[in-house]
Design an enzyme around this catalytic site. Structure first.
Site, short mmCIF file in Angstrom:
data_model
loop_
_atom_site.label_atom_id
_atom_site.label_comp_id
_atom_site.label_asym_id
_atom_site.label_seq_id
_atom_site.Cartn_x
_atom_site.Cartn_y
_atom_site.Cartn_z
N LEU A 43 -18.22 -3.70 -4.93
CA LEU A 43 -18.21 -2.24 -4.93
C LEU A 43 -19.66 -1.77 -4.85
O LEU A 43 -20.56 -2.43 -5.37
CB LEU A 43 -17.57 -1.68 -6.22
CG LEU A 43 -16.06 -1.83 -6.42
CD1 LEU A 43 -15.66 -1.27 -7.79
CD2 LEU A 43 -15.28 -1.14 -5.31
N ASP A 44 -19.88 -0.62 -4.22
CA ASP A 44 -21.22 -0.04 -4.18
C ASP A 44 -21.74 0.23 -5.59
O ASP A 44 -20.96 0.46 -6.51
CB ASP A 44 -21.22 1.29 -3.42
CG ASP A 44 -20.93 1.13 -1.94
OD1 ASP A 44 -20.95 0.00 -1.44
OD2 ASP A 44 -20.68 2.17 -1.29
N ARG A 45 -23.06 0.25 -5.72
CA ARG A 45 -23.69 0.56 -7.00
C ARG A 45 -23.15 1.85 -7.61
O ARG A 45 -22.88 1.93 -8.81
CB ARG A 45 -25.21 0.68 -6.80
CG ARG A 45 -25.97 1.17 -8.04
CD ARG A 45 -27.39 1.53 -7.70
NE ARG A 45 -28.15 0.36 -7.30
CZ ARG A 45 -28.82 -0.44 -8.15
NH1 ARG A 45 -28.79 -0.17 -9.45
NH2 ARG A 45 -29.47 -1.48 -7.71
N ARG A 149 -17.52 6.23 2.74
CA ARG A 149 -18.61 7.20 2.73
C ARG A 149 -18.97 7.65 4.15
O ARG A 149 -19.17 8.85 4.42
CB ARG A 149 -19.82 6.61 2.01
CG ARG A 149 -19.54 6.29 0.55
CD ARG A 149 -20.60 5.42 -0.10
NE ARG A 149 -21.89 6.10 -0.20
CZ ARG A 149 -22.95 5.55 -0.78
NH1 ARG A 149 -22.87 4.33 -1.30
NH2 ARG A 149 -24.09 6.22 -0.85
#
Length: 221
Positions: A43-45, A149
């Site tokens: 998962l992204d930060r 995103r």
């Protein structure tokens, strides 16, 4: 398998520049096994929510195949700027690397990898400044880096709090309004898939409430 509720703002593993990361704490999740669990996906930060870990090599191998072949269903919640006029739809836009100097940043690219995201409106509202917001359920049918995103931004409704593809200034604002809400893993052949749901994180609740989400429903669930 373990599924943890990843907080926003922390990387899942150590990057080239080091820094705090979730993986550094996995030793506390051994629960009697000789080795800590390991990441089955990423998962992204700045994304919160369901993060799947494999507890040993055999589990990681199986989970890896399930993710690779698209057999793990994932549902995300996002609050976006403005929003689509329709109630639901499909984004079908190929994605590629922005350029070699931007690491994992991505862009819509006709020569990129096929990428699809199914979306549905869950609610609409306004922020404290009167700007339109939309609460979306997002289902990535492919698993490209930053797919949700980039897809949302490319449609003209960037995810609120996105400093890369949206209008948020780095280090300011409410934080990325993106939650890995549900993960459904068909781990066993003769049993129902395992579904795990992450709660709405604190940094998203104000805008979710503005779009019609209710905390009492969350508690009941």
């Amino acid at each position: 398998m373990l599924v943890v509720d990843k907080p926003a703002g922390i990387a899942v593993h150590k990057g080239p520049k080091g820094g705090e990361n979730l993986e550094a704490y996995f030793d506390a999740l051994r629960f009697g096994l000789p080795r800590p669990p390991a990441l089955a996906h990423r998962l992204d930060r700045d994304t919160a929510g369901c993060l799947v870990l494999g507890r040993h090599h055999k589990a990681l191998e199986k989970l890896g195949k399930l993710f690779k072949h698209g057999q793990v269903d994932k549902l995300y919640w996002a609050v976006v700027e403005d929003g689509p006029k329709e109630a639901e739809g499909l984004i079908d836009l190929p994605l590629g690397r922005l350029d070699a100097t931007r690491g994992w940043w991505m862009k819509v690219d006709p020569l990129g990898l096929p990428s699809q995201t199914r979306w549905q409106v869950l609610g609409r509202g306004q922020d404290g400044e009167g700007k339109a917001l939309t609460w979306l359920a997002l289902e990535p049918l492919t698993g490209r880096t930053h797919q949700l995103r980039v897809h949302c931004a490319s449609m003209g409704w960037a995810i609120v709090g996105d400093p890369v593809y949206g209008s948020a200034a780095p280090g300011t604002g409410p934080g990325l309004q993106l939650l890995a809400r549900d993960v459904i893993v068909p781990l066993y052949k003769n049993k129902d898939p395992i579904k795990v749901t992450a709660p709405a994180p604190a940094h998203m609740r104000e805008r979710l409430l503005a779009c019609g989400w209710r905390e009492v429903t969350e508690t009941a669930a």
